[in-house]
Scaffold this motif. Structure first.
Motif, mmCIF file in Angstrom:
data_model
loop_
_atom_site.group_PDB
_atom_site.id
_atom_site.type_symbol
_atom_site.label_atom_id
_atom_site.label_comp_id
_atom_site.label_asym_id
_atom_site.label_seq_id
_atom_site.Cartn_x
_atom_site.Cartn_y
_atom_site.Cartn_z
ATOM 1 N N UNK A 65 0.841 -1.187 0.000
ATOM 2 C CA UNK A 65 0.000 0.000 0.000
ATOM 3 C C UNK A 65 0.883 1.246 0.000
ATOM 4 N N UNK A 66 0.344 2.403 -0.395
ATOM 5 C CA UNK A 66 1.146 3.625 -0.388
ATOM 6 C C UNK A 66 1.776 3.885 0.976
ATOM 7 N N UNK A 98 -1.523 4.361 -9.802
ATOM 8 C CA UNK A 98 -0.822 3.288 -10.513
ATOM 9 C C UNK A 98 -1.483 1.935 -10.240
ATOM 10 N N UNK A 99 -1.906 1.722 -9.007
ATOM 11 C CA UNK A 99 -2.582 0.476 -8.658
ATOM 12 C C UNK A 99 -3.894 0.353 -9.423
ATOM 13 N N UNK A 100 -4.639 1.443 -9.513
ATOM 14 C CA UNK A 100 -5.907 1.441 -10.235
ATOM 15 C C UNK A 100 -5.694 1.082 -11.701
ATOM 16 N N UNK A 101 -4.688 1.685 -12.334
ATOM 17 C CA UNK A 101 -4.419 1.403 -13.738
ATOM 18 C C UNK A 101 -3.966 -0.045 -13.941
ATOM 19 N N UNK A 102 -3.151 -0.553 -13.027
ATOM 20 C CA UNK A 102 -2.672 -1.930 -13.163
ATOM 21 C C UNK A 102 -3.827 -2.921 -13.078
ATOM 22 N N UNK A 103 -4.760 -2.688 -12.178
ATOM 23 C CA UNK A 103 -5.913 -3.578 -12.039
ATOM 24 C C UNK A 103 -6.764 -3.541 -13.297
ATOM 25 N N UNK A 104 -7.036 -2.354 -13.821
ATOM 26 C CA UNK A 104 -7.875 -2.242 -15.014
ATOM 27 C C UNK A 104 -7.202 -2.868 -16.240
ATOM 28 N N UNK A 105 -5.898 -2.766 -16.337
ATOM 29 C CA UNK A 105 -5.196 -3.271 -17.519
ATOM 30 C C UNK A 105 -5.026 -4.788 -17.500
ATOM 31 N N UNK A 163 -5.981 -9.254 -5.836
ATOM 32 C CA UNK A 163 -5.026 -8.194 -5.544
ATOM 33 C C UNK A 163 -4.644 -8.296 -4.074
ATOM 34 N N UNK A 164 -3.369 -8.565 -3.816
ATOM 35 C CA UNK A 164 -2.869 -8.640 -2.445
ATOM 36 C C UNK A 164 -2.294 -7.277 -2.080
ATOM 37 N N UNK A 205 -8.744 2.335 0.410
ATOM 38 C CA UNK A 205 -8.066 1.869 -0.798
ATOM 39 C C UNK A 205 -8.503 0.448 -1.136
ATOM 40 N N UNK A 206 -8.613 -0.398 -0.120
ATOM 41 C CA UNK A 206 -9.043 -1.775 -0.360
ATOM 42 C C UNK A 206 -10.443 -1.805 -0.969
ATOM 43 N N UNK A 207 -11.339 -0.955 -0.476
ATOM 44 C CA UNK A 207 -12.691 -0.915 -1.037
ATOM 45 C C UNK A 207 -12.667 -0.399 -2.473
ATOM 46 N N UNK A 208 -11.831 0.598 -2.745
ATOM 47 C CA UNK A 208 -11.741 1.145 -4.104
ATOM 48 C C UNK A 208 -11.258 0.067 -5.084
ATOM 49 N N UNK A 209 -10.223 -0.674 -4.690
ATOM 50 C CA UNK A 209 -9.708 -1.727 -5.573
ATOM 51 C C UNK A 209 -10.771 -2.796 -5.799
ATOM 52 N N UNK A 210 -11.484 -3.166 -4.739
ATOM 53 C CA UNK A 210 -12.516 -4.189 -4.863
ATOM 54 C C UNK A 210 -13.642 -3.752 -5.788
ATOM 55 N N UNK A 211 -13.862 -2.440 -5.928
ATOM 56 C CA UNK A 211 -14.930 -1.922 -6.787
ATOM 57 C C UNK A 211 -14.449 -1.628 -8.208
#
Length: 359
Positions: free
Chosen positions: A222-223, A256-263, A269-270, A283-289
């Motif tokens: 995480x950041x 960067x994490x958001x872009x990596x997940x979308x790509x 995602x750990x 952040x965990x909720x954002x990635x999950x969504x």
């Protein structure tokens, strides 16, 4: 440069000529072995592991035979054998080792009943390999650290090596540093670098074809989080079972994490957090969504918060926080198998059970 070569200093030629005529000085031997001169003097005083000859009755001069005994002493103590016992075996010579039958491979022996230590590290009742790794690290004996890490992984497997040898030693070194001012920082850096190197060797190159054709597992700190070794151990464990990973390492920015997940459309995602100050439930909720795919069959990743920083943090319902490396590997294998069966990925037309979005 090998461990037995002298350091490239201006005094190296004179040391070589001195060694050929009179033997090596204690300082030269210490540099060759990566051992502190005080350690050599202590071994001489306590156990008789010293030079056979002393120039003018005072100055120590180490012969090749003396060096052979020292090499054996270093090897034995780095394997976890107590110094007194190691000294007796080293002085007895190779004949005693040849007489003993080789030990059959098997599981790690149970932890010692007596609290052990690695040259001042408070390790408690741990495996003898853990004590040996601590001793080698405190001595800054890079060769012994590397050799011990490789042998422990090869003999007992990655998970056991991490959970019962590497992690306890790293924690002990960290505690020693925290309670000793700025001392032992070099020990932590040396040990961390060699542990990281050993884990990467164990992981090997990325698999050409995943064992289950599943999307990859995305691994990120995480950041603000700089501790990566536990995440590297997880990457090596996933590689060992044939699962592909994308390692992004320390302090990954949210964008960067958001872009990596979308790509990449990962199976999971750990998110690693070592301390509570870096854990971010938002952040965990954002990635999950974060979703990808065609409208009506969009997919989202499973999020796995890992590390002690997440303890006590409010997590989304159904989120599982693994308690250790073994549990994390079991969880991620299940998620990857489910993802492979659903055929998810950025461009696939279906989502995994439990993370499918009908919008």
């Amino acid at each position: 440069m090998t461990q037995s070569e002298p350091l490239p200093t201006e005094s190296a030629p004179s040391e070589q000529s001195a060694s050929s005529a009179h033997g090596l000085t204690t300082g030269a031997v210490a540099r060759r072995l990566g051992v502190a001169p005080t350690t050599l003097r202590s071994w001489d005083r306590r156990y008789g592991i010293g030079p056979a000859a002393r120039e003018d009755g005072r100055h120590r001069r180490w012969t090749p035979e003396d060096l052979a005994v020292l090499h054996e002493m270093c090897r034995l103590t780095s394997s976890g054998i107590p110094p007194a016992e190691a000294a007796r075996a080293a002085l007895a010579g190779p004949a005693s080792a040849e007489a003993a039958p080789p030990a059959a491979p098997g599981p790690l022996p149970p932890p010692g009943r007596r609290p052990g230590s690695g040259n001042g590290l408070r390790l408690g009742a741990v495996r003898q390999e853990c004590r040996g790794l601590g001793r080698a690290a405190v001595r800054l004996d890079a060769w012994a650290v590397d050799d011990l890490l490789g042998s422990v992984i090869a003999q007992y497997g990655l998970v056991t090596a991490w959970e019962e040898v590497m992690a306890p030693t790293l924690h002990a070194v960290g505690r020693k540093w925290e309670t000793s001012g700025d001392r032992y920082v070099e020990v932590e850096h040396l040990l961390s670098w060699h542990v990281s190197s050993a884990l990467r060797r164990a992981a090997g190159p990325p698999p050409v074809v995943s064992r289950s054709a599943a999307p990859p597992v995305l691994l990120a700190c995480v950041p603000g989080e700089q501790h990566t070794l536990a995440l590297e151990a997880l990457a090596a464990g996933l590689a060992e079972v044939g699962l592909s990973t994308l390692m992004f390492g320390a302090a990954v920015p949210p964008e960067a994490l958001d872009q990596a997940v979308r790509r990449t459309g990962p199976a999971a995602v750990v998110l690693w957090s070592q301390g509570r100050s870096t854990a971010s439930p938002a952040l965990a909720r954002h990635v999950a969504d974060t979703a990808w795919g065609v409208k009506g069959a969009r997919a989202r990743p499973a999020v796995v918060p890992a590390g002690p920083g997440w303890a006590g943090q409010p997590l989304a319902p159904g989120t599982v926080r693994p308690g250790g490396l073994r549990e994390a590997l079991t969880l991620l294998r299940g998620l990857c198998d489910a993802a492979a069966g659903a055929g998810t990925g950025p461009g696939s037309g279906s989502g995994r059970p439990g993370v499918r979005d009908q919008s």
